[in-house]
Structures are given as structure tokens and as C-alpha cells.
Design a protein around this motif. Structure first.
Motif, PDB file in Angstrom:
ATOM      1  N   THR A 182      -1.745   8.356  -0.722  1.00  0.00           N
ATOM      2  CA  THR A 182      -2.394   9.035  -1.844  1.00  0.00           C
ATOM      3  C   THR A 182      -1.798  10.412  -2.019  1.00  0.00           C
TER       4      THR A 182
ATOM      5  N   ILE B 241      -7.337   5.409 -10.974  1.00  0.00           N
ATOM      6  CA  ILE B 241      -8.666   5.392 -10.361  1.00  0.00           C
ATOM      7  C   ILE B 241      -9.315   6.761 -10.462  1.00  0.00           C
ATOM      8  N   ARG B 242      -8.534   7.812 -10.184  1.00  0.00           N
ATOM      9  CA  ARG B 242      -9.083   9.168 -10.270  1.00  0.00           C
ATOM     10  C   ARG B 242      -9.531   9.482 -11.700  1.00  0.00           C
TER      11      ARG B 242
ATOM     12  N   LEU C 215      -5.194   0.590 -13.597  1.00  0.00           N
ATOM     13  CA  LEU C 215      -5.946  -0.258 -12.666  1.00  0.00           C
ATOM     14  C   LEU C 215      -5.343  -1.654 -12.567  1.00  0.00           C
TER      15      LEU C 215
ATOM     16  N   GLU D 121       0.838  -1.190   0.000  1.00  0.00           N
ATOM     17  CA  GLU D 121       0.000   0.000   0.000  1.00  0.00           C
ATOM     18  C   GLU D 121       0.880   1.249   0.000  1.00  0.00           C
TER      19      GLU D 121
ATOM     20  N   ARG E 266       4.831   5.688  -7.937  1.00  0.00           N
ATOM     21  CA  ARG E 266       4.295   4.997  -6.763  1.00  0.00           C
ATOM     22  C   ARG E 266       2.776   5.124  -6.690  1.00  0.00           C
ATOM     23  N   ARG E 267       2.240   6.177  -7.262  1.00  0.00           N
ATOM     24  CA  ARG E 267       0.791   6.419  -7.164  1.00  0.00           C
ATOM     25  C   ARG E 267       0.093   6.242  -8.518  1.00  0.00           C
ATOM     26  N   TYR E 268       0.720   5.441  -9.344  1.00  0.00           N
ATOM     27  CA  TYR E 268       0.205   5.224 -10.690  1.00  0.00           C
ATOM     28  C   TYR E 268      -1.225   4.676 -10.658  1.00  0.00           C
ATOM     29  N   ARG E 269      -1.469   3.705  -9.773  1.00  0.00           N
ATOM     30  CA  ARG E 269      -2.797   3.076  -9.708  1.00  0.00           C
ATOM     31  C   ARG E 269      -3.835   4.066  -9.198  1.00  0.00           C
ATOM     32  N   GLU E 270      -3.450   4.874  -8.204  1.00  0.00           N
ATOM     33  CA  GLU E 270      -4.393   5.852  -7.662  1.00  0.00           C
ATOM     34  C   GLU E 270      -4.795   6.875  -8.722  1.00  0.00           C
ATOM     35  N   ILE E 271      -3.793   7.321  -9.518  1.00  0.00           N
ATOM     36  CA  ILE E 271      -4.094   8.281 -10.577  1.00  0.00           C
ATOM     37  C   ILE E 271      -5.059   7.676 -11.580  1.00  0.00           C
TER      38      ILE E 271
END
Length: 536
Positions: A122, A446-447, A533, A119, A439-444
Motif C-alpha cells: 500500500t 478503495i480509498r 475496484l 498482492e 501498481r496501487r490502482y485498486r488501493e487508490i
């Protein structure tokens, strides 16, 4: 550079958090993990240190190209020795230990549950961690160095554009000393007359003359003077600078005659400022000293105020002796002879050149490149007497440049290190932001999948960059205001708080670092939600 190394190691440790968490979970000791990470770092730093020696060897050769071609009062020992090698190796080892120990400590203290689940935080909440603090420090130091470099560059520009009182372009200076070959008295006078006559007939020669002292040439000649009708103050120095010149000297150097006239042929018997009688009997055949002189503006203003100095008299010595008086027949513009930074001091020009031992400068103004006259002057001198060599040949412009050689070297080095610091800060900022985006590729993703627009994501990511740059600038500017006074003595024509230097340095640094942060932020807006994703 150490901050960038530490940032890279922190990023490397962050990417290995899951691996380290697994090692800790199955029983690995924290001390052994720290030792492993530090050894990896030290090996990298030592290899980098060895590679840097080759770069330094090449860099020394590049540095030498910035030094003046002629002799200047700057000595740099650039030969590598065992002390340099030992120091470089020690710095590399220390950098590895210092930059590696903190990431190792941080990496071996993870949240096991979060790390095992892989994890990450964000980007909606900015965590001002060690990596960002290092970037802030880099920005602050880079701004300080860039402001310092800007001050030196502006100061050097002021010195180069300074009007020294003479026209330094297209003038060749040639030092000759016939006295070393036994010339004296009338024979010496005849040699100079013949040399001037020959040189003036050369092609591309506009004017030629002789002088005992040339502007900014490093030599000085002064003597006691008593001015008729002037009461000297108790704290006032009694001596004034002299220069013995031949007719046409002011035309050759482009120094305008403001009042009166230039020297004439009948004014040029030799003159000595030394009040002691000379034992050289040969000099007596040349007659008494010429009773005329030309002064510069500084002397005219100091001794005669608002009155015309033409026709006024002064005596050479510690008292007014009628046998040693000279009549002022002209006033010329002030010219800097000894220090380009200081105000011009009073100077007296006297006719003739037989004032004592030492070389005399042949000054030649050319209509073309002055260097092209060297061979011709050497040929004409050899035609008169092959035993008389040319001691030194350089242009007046080169002599002027040699006086600011130290400023030029300091400015070059400070500018290089200032730009290098900005480049390293930009690399560090780019690394931090690129790693954060990765590191926040997946979060971006999702956004973006939930409808976030590219502009919103760009502002969200770039906000972190702007915060680091802003904090760094807020630290660097007060530091610059507090520390730039230390270089006040090196500056010319501006204050340590020069607004233009500060504004240009700040805008330049913020532009470069903002671009470095914008590239990863822009890349974040191009994330494909379907790919992100599935990203692990």
C-alpha cells in the motif's frame, strides 16, 4: 541513463512477478530464469547501443556548430574509428549486464504466496527500495552537474560582459605584409601611407590606423626599458610590452587618451625596440627614431605613482642611454592585449610600424557592418599592388570571442549534459511514480470509495516524490560544495560556492523533478472508484 534503464527493468520485473512465481512454483530453476532475464536485457542494450551510434554521428555535427568559425587553440578529433565503436559496444554490453543482473536477482526471489495472489504494498507505508534509491542518486548527480553548468554559464557571462578597455564592436582587422613582396625602407612607408589614405576615403569608414599588435591577437613584442628616476627592484622584470601604432589608432579602437596627446604625423618615423643594430642600410635613410611615446595607465601608476608621466623619459635597453631615450607625451586607458583573465600589464606605444619583419594589422572602425568593408579593402590594396594579399580578415569582436572559445565550448557541453541529466532524472522519477500509481490502482480506488478526498490522495502520493527529491538534494548540495573547487581555475568573477548558481540550479532541478512526480500523483486523484475496484 543506466539508473533509468535499471528502473525500467525493475518495473518490468515487478510486473512479471506473478509469471516468475508460477515458473518457480512448477519447478523452473532460478539460474535459468536469471539467464533468460539477463539475455533479454543484453539484447535490448546492444540494440540501443547500435542505435546510439547514429545519434552520436548526428550529435557530432551539432557539436561542430558551437565551435568558433576562425582558428582557435582547440583541437577536437571527432572522426569515429574502431576504438570508438569498440568502446561504445563495450559500454552498451556492460550497461546491459550491470543494469539487468540486479533486477533479475530481485525478480527471481519473490514471495511466492503474495506474488501468486498478485498482492502489492500500500502507499500508506513508503518502502524505500532500490528503484527509489536510484532516483535519489540521479537527483543528487543531476544537481551536482547543474550547479557546475551554472558556474560555467555565469563565468562565461562575466567574461563576455568584461570591459577589455577598447570598443570591440564595428572594428575590422586586416593583416597585410608588403615585406614579403620586397617592400622596405621608404618604399614600405609610402605603401602604408597610400593604403591608409585610400581606406579612410571609403564609405562607412569612421577611422583607420595601423598597428603591429592588436588586442588579444596572440602576438607579443617586448624589450628592456630603464625609466629615468626609477630604481628597479631586484625581483622586477626589466622588459615591458611595446606596440607600434600609427596616428589615430586609439580613436579607431575606442581607447580614450587620459593625459597628453595622440601621435602626430611628424612623430611617425620607424622605431625598433631591438637594441642590436640592424644590418638593413635602407632603414638609415628614414632618420633617427622618434623620441616620443605613449604609455598606458598600468605603466604610469607603476613607474610614476601619483606623479604625472607627461614629459618624463625612459630608455630602451639595459641601461639609461641618452641616445635611446623617449619622452612620454600621453597616457591612455588600460586595454587587455594578451590574456582577458589577467590584470593589464605596463605597455608602451611608439609611433611608426617599421619595426621588423612580419605582418601589420590594418584596423578600421566602420559605421556599419565591418565585414562589408573586406571587398573594398581588398580592391584598394590590389590597386596599389596586386601582388600583396590580405593575410587574414576578421572583426575585433570575433578576435575577442576566439579568446574565450574554450570557455564557450566547455560551458556548452556542461550545460547540455547538465540539462540532459535533469531530464533523465525527471524521466526516472516519473517512471517510478507512474509505476507506483499503476501498481496501487485498486488501493487508490478503495480509498476514494471510502471517502478519501482528492487532495489527501494527492498529498499521499506526492509525499513519496518529495522524499526522493529532498534526499537527493541533501546529498547533491554537500557534494557540490566539496567538488566545485576543482573547477576554480576555469571560473572568472565568481567563487565555486556562488550562491546564485547554487540557488538557481537547486530551484530548477526541484521544479522539474517535482513536476515529473506531480503528474502521476495528479492522475491518481482522478481514479474512478468503480473502475479501480474491478482492476486487476
Amino acid at each position: 541513463a543506466c539508473a533509468n534503464v535499471a528502473n525500467l527493468l525493475l518495473a518490468r520485473a515487478a510486473s512479471r512477478q506473478r509469471e516468475i512465481a508460477i515458473r518457480l512454483a512448477i519447478g523452473a530453476g532460478r539460474a535459468r530464469l536469471i539467464c533468460q532475464l539477463v539475455i533479454e536485457t543484453v539484447v535490448i542494450s546492444v540494440l540501443g547501443g547500435l542505435a546510439s551510434l547514429a545519434v552520436a554521428w548526428w550529435g557530432v555535427k551539432v557539436l561542430l556548430t558551437f565551435l568558433p568559425r576562425h582558428t582557435v587553440p582547440i583541437e577536437l578529433n571527432l572522426s569515429p574509428d574502431w576504438r570508438l565503436l569498440a568502446f561504445s559496444f563495450g559500454i552498451s554490453l556492460a550497461a546491459g549486464l550491470i543494469c539487468g543482473i540486479v533486477p533479475a536477482l530481485q525478480a527471481t526471489r519473490p514471495n511466492l504466496t503474495a506474488a501468486l495472489k498478485n498482492e502489492v504494498a500500500t502507499i500508506g507505508r513508503i518502502r524505500f527500495d532500490l528503484r527509489r534509491a536510484l532516483v535519489v542518486v540521479q537527483v543528487a548527480i543531476s544537481l551536482l552537474l547543474l550547479i557546475g553548468a551554472g558556474l560555467f554559464v555565469r563565468s562565461l557571462q562575466n567574461l563576455k560582459s568584461l570591459d577589455p578597455g577598447f570598443v570591440r564592436e564595428s572594428v575590422l582587422l586586416v593583416d597585410v605584409d608588403p615585406q614579403q613582396s620586397g617592400y622596405k625602407g621608404q618604399r614600405l612607408r609610402d605603401f602604408y601611407d597610400r593604403l591608409l589614405a585610400r581606406v579612410r576615403t571609403l564609405p562607412n569608414v569612421h577611422a583607420a590606423s595601423l598597428a603591429s599588435i592588436t588586442p588579444l591577437g596572440g602576438s607579443r613584442w617586448n624589450g628592456d626599458v630603464v625609466v629615468e628616476g626609477y630604481q628597479r627592484r631586484a625581483d622586477e622584470k626589466p622588459y615591458i610590452d611595446f606596440n607600434a601604432v600609427s596616428p589615430g589608432f586609439f580613436e579607431t579602437l575606442g581607447v580614450p587618451i587620459l593625459l597628453g596627446r595622440d601621435f602626430r604625423a611628424e612623430d611617425n618615423p620607424p622605431f625598433s625596440p631591438d637594441p642590436k643594430p640592424r644590418p638593413d642600410k635602407e632603414d638609415e635613410k628614414l632618420g633617427p627614431p622618434a623620441p616620443v611615446a605613449i604609455v598606458n595607465e598600468a605603466m604610469a601608476k607603476h613607474y610614476f605613482a601619483h606623479q604625472s608621466p607627461i614629459g618624463r623619459r625612459f630608455a630602451n635597453g639595459d641601461k639609461f642611454d641618452a641616445a635611446k631615450t623617449f619622452e612620454i607625451v600621453g597616457v591612455v586607458r588600460d586595454a587587455k592585449y594578451f590574456n582577458i583573465r589577467e590584470a593589464v600589464e605596463p605597455m608602451i606605444y611608439v609611433p611608426g610600424w617599421r619595426f621588423g619583419s612580419g605582418p601589420v594589422a590594418l584596423c578600421i572602425r566602420s559605421t556599419g557592418r565591418p565585414e562589408q568593408l573586406i571587398a573594398s579593402v581588398r580592391h584598394e590594396t590590389a590597386n596599389i599592388d596586386p601582388a600583396i594579399p590580405l593575410l587574414q580578415t576578421l572583426t575585433l569582436e570575433e578576435q575577442f570571442d576566439n579568446t574565450i572559445a574554450q570557455e564557450r565550448v566547455v560551458t556548452t557541453l556542461c550545460s547540455f549534459f547538465g540539462v540532459l541529466a535533469v531530464l533523465l532524472a525527471a524521466i526516472g522519477l516519473y517512471g517510478v511514480m507512474a509505476h507506483a500509481v499503476t501498481r496501487r490502482y485498486r488501493e487508490i480506488g478503495i480509498r476514494m470509495a471510502l471517502g478519501a478526498r482528492s487532495g489527501a490522495v494527492l498529498r499521499l502520493v506526492f509525499r513519496d516524490t518529495a522524499l526522493m527529491i529532498g534526499i537527493g538534494a541533501c546529498i547533491g548540495l554537500p557534494a557540490a560544495f566539496a567538488l566545485t573547487h576543482l573547477v576554480k581555475s576555469f571560473l572568472y568573477g565568481l567563487t565555486p560556492q556562488d550562491p546564485l548558481s547554487i540557488v538557481l540550479a537547486t530551484v530548477g532541478l526541484m521544479s522539474v523533478t517535482a513536476l515529473a512526480g506531480f503528474i502521476p500523483a495528479r492522475r491518481a486523484t482522478r481514479v474512478d472508484p468503480m473502475v479501480a475496484l474491478r482492476y486487476e
